[in-house]
Design an enzyme around this catalytic site. Structure first.
Site, PDB file in Angstrom:
ATOM      1  N   HIS A 305       0.841  -1.207   0.000  1.00  0.00           N
ATOM      2  CA  HIS A 305       0.000   0.000   0.000  1.00  0.00           C
ATOM      3  C   HIS A 305       0.871   1.250   0.000  1.00  0.00           C
ATOM      4  O   HIS A 305       2.086   1.185   0.128  1.00  0.00           O
ATOM      5  CB  HIS A 305      -0.877   0.020   1.256  1.00  0.00           C
ATOM      6  CG  HIS A 305      -1.985  -0.982   1.228  1.00  0.00           C
ATOM      7  ND1 HIS A 305      -3.300  -0.636   1.047  1.00  0.00           N
ATOM      8  CD2 HIS A 305      -1.976  -2.337   1.360  1.00  0.00           C
ATOM      9  CE1 HIS A 305      -4.055  -1.715   1.067  1.00  0.00           C
ATOM     10  NE2 HIS A 305      -3.283  -2.770   1.249  1.00  0.00           N
ATOM     11  N   GLU A 381       3.416  -0.122   3.922  1.00  0.00           N
ATOM     12  CA  GLU A 381       3.102   1.213   3.399  1.00  0.00           C
ATOM     13  C   GLU A 381       4.379   1.762   2.787  1.00  0.00           C
ATOM     14  O   GLU A 381       5.369   1.984   3.484  1.00  0.00           O
ATOM     15  CB  GLU A 381       2.603   2.136   4.520  1.00  0.00           C
ATOM     16  CG  GLU A 381       1.320   1.672   5.211  1.00  0.00           C
ATOM     17  CD  GLU A 381       0.046   1.931   4.401  1.00  0.00           C
ATOM     18  OE1 GLU A 381       0.137   2.487   3.282  1.00  0.00           O
ATOM     19  OE2 GLU A 381      -1.032   1.558   4.887  1.00  0.00           O
TER      20      GLU A 381
END
Ligand SMILES: [Zn+2]
Length: 422
Positions: A305, A381
């Site tokens: 992500h 992330e």
């Protein structure tokens, strides 16, 4: 007469089709604001701003003492700033002209597959197909189709019987283009790099890659709205905005579903987690795919992500309850962070997502850990820490790929030491 009506109808179809192609929303002079929310009172007021000013929140609003980014068009900037002043909310403008930043990223639909450009879905899938055709140790499957009927492709790399597997998935959130760019970078390295250590890891482990979990949303970000996050299934109606589309698929997995978070009930919201868990065809097929392998085969599950440079571990739904092997997962995440740091100095922070972020449930990594008993799961992330945020320029793709591949190498070695693959 009839013929001319038909001609006019056909012509208008052509015009419509052309218009549709050109309809991708532009963000000229749209600013990205970063607002710092100090206390609960500010938080409650901040949540209501979008009811009366047309803004696009880039994060779900989960807690205090943190910043949130908001995209605001030129017509609404004055009202938005006035409101923030009135609420005594500190803010800064991080991006002055969103369109100018988006234009900086190379995007050429006709360019060959590479990792200096963001590519549309067809290009990514053509490249996947080419790799599958060229290497007989790759087992490529369409695991299912999206709501709008696009294939969800998977690649399984296996060079030896009896290996345990690492699963990597990308772009469940449509706007996070760096996700599929990085996942395909990793896949390309696994297949084509001469790095001896990486090649050893492809001999000793199987790698399963699902580069695009949300093809409908991804295509929508290319053709209509760059800021789209969810899939594209019509899901309801909102009095303020009419027909609503899409579910935040990383909030829809069935593990403590809806147990925490903002409690978004408006189906038009970008983080709407569904009427109930497991409603979305894309994630059901991903789950069936994961479940199709023997229990104990997949030992690590990594969801890619953007952004913030975090390794988010289970659990998401709580900041007081931790997984049984949390300390072990922390050591493995630390190895990733160490490995990733060396290339360009990018620092990754690691820990339970409920702790580092704010409690949010229904994510893939929590389902993979809590329901499928995979002993190491995480959300990665990627870059950056907020300079460009969701709009990371394409000239950073290769660097992100390099640092994450280095992180992965350390992670797998450490996970093996920790007995994850035993
Ligand atoms: Zn995401």
């Amino acid at each position: 007469m009839k013929v001319s009506v038909l001609v006019i109808a056909l012509l208008s179809l052509v015009v419509l089709a052309t218009a549709r192609k050109q309809m991708a929303t532009r963000y000229d002079n749209f600013k990205v604001y970063k607002a710092f929310i100090r206390d609960v009172e500010q938080l409650e007021e901040f949540k209501k701003i979008h009811h009366h000013i047309h803004i696009h929140m880039l994060h779900d609003i989960g807690g205090v003492n943190r910043s949130y980014e908001v995209v605001v068009g030129p017509a609404h900037q004055k009202a938005f700033e006035t409101t923030l002043y009135y609420l005594d909310i500190e803010f800064e403008i991080t991006i002055e002209d969103l369109q100018a930043l988006l234009d900086e990223s190379a995007y050429d639909p006709d360019a060959a597959m590479d990792w200096v450009t963001y590519h549309p879905l067809d290009k990514i899938y053509d490249w996947v197909d080419e790799q599958c055709a060229a290497h007989d140790y790759l087992d490529c499957k369409v695991i299912g189709h999206s709501y709008e009927g696009r294939p969800i492709k998977s690649v399984r790399l296996s060079k030896r019987e009896g290996n345990k597997a690492i699963l990597i998935e990308g772009n469940i959130h449509a706007m996070e283009w760096i996700s599929s760019a990085t996942v395909t970078y990793i896949l390309n390295q696994l297949i084509n790099s001469n790095d001896a250590e990486l090649q050893r890891l492809t001999e000793e482990y199987d790698w399963i890659v699902v580069p695009m979990v949300n093809p409908d949303g991804f295509v929508y970000t290319h053709e209509v709205e760059r800021l789209w996050r969810k899939n594209r299934r019509p899901n309801g109606y909102s009095n303020s905005s009419g027909l609503c589309y899409g579910i935040d698929m990383n909030r829809n997995f069935d593990f403590h579903w809806s147990g925490a978070g903002w409690g978004i009930e408006d189906p038009c919201d970008h983080w709407f987690n569904g009427e109930q868990p497991n409603t979305e065809i894309e994630i059901l097929q991903l789950q069936d795919f994961v479940s199709s392998f023997d229990e104990g085969y997949i030992r690590a599950y990594m969801a890619f992500h953007a952004y913030g440079q975090y390794i988010l571990l289970p659990y998401g739904h709580s900041n007081t309850e931790f997984p049984p092997n949390y300390d072990q997962m922390m050591r493995i995440a630390a190895a990733f962070a160490e490995g990733a740091l060396d290339s360009y100095g990018s620092e990754f922070t690691y820990g339970a997502s409920g702790l580092l972020n704010y409690p949010v449930s229904g994510a893939a990594k929590d389902w993979a850990y809590g329901v499928k008993n995979i002993p190491f799961t995480c959300t990665v992330e990627l870059r950056d820490k907020g300079t460009f945020g969701f709009f990371l320029p394409s000239n950073q793709i290769t660097e992100v790929g390099v640092e994450v591949t280095e992180g992965l190498k350390s992670l797998v070695v450490k996970a093996a030491e920790e007995g994850i693959f035993d």
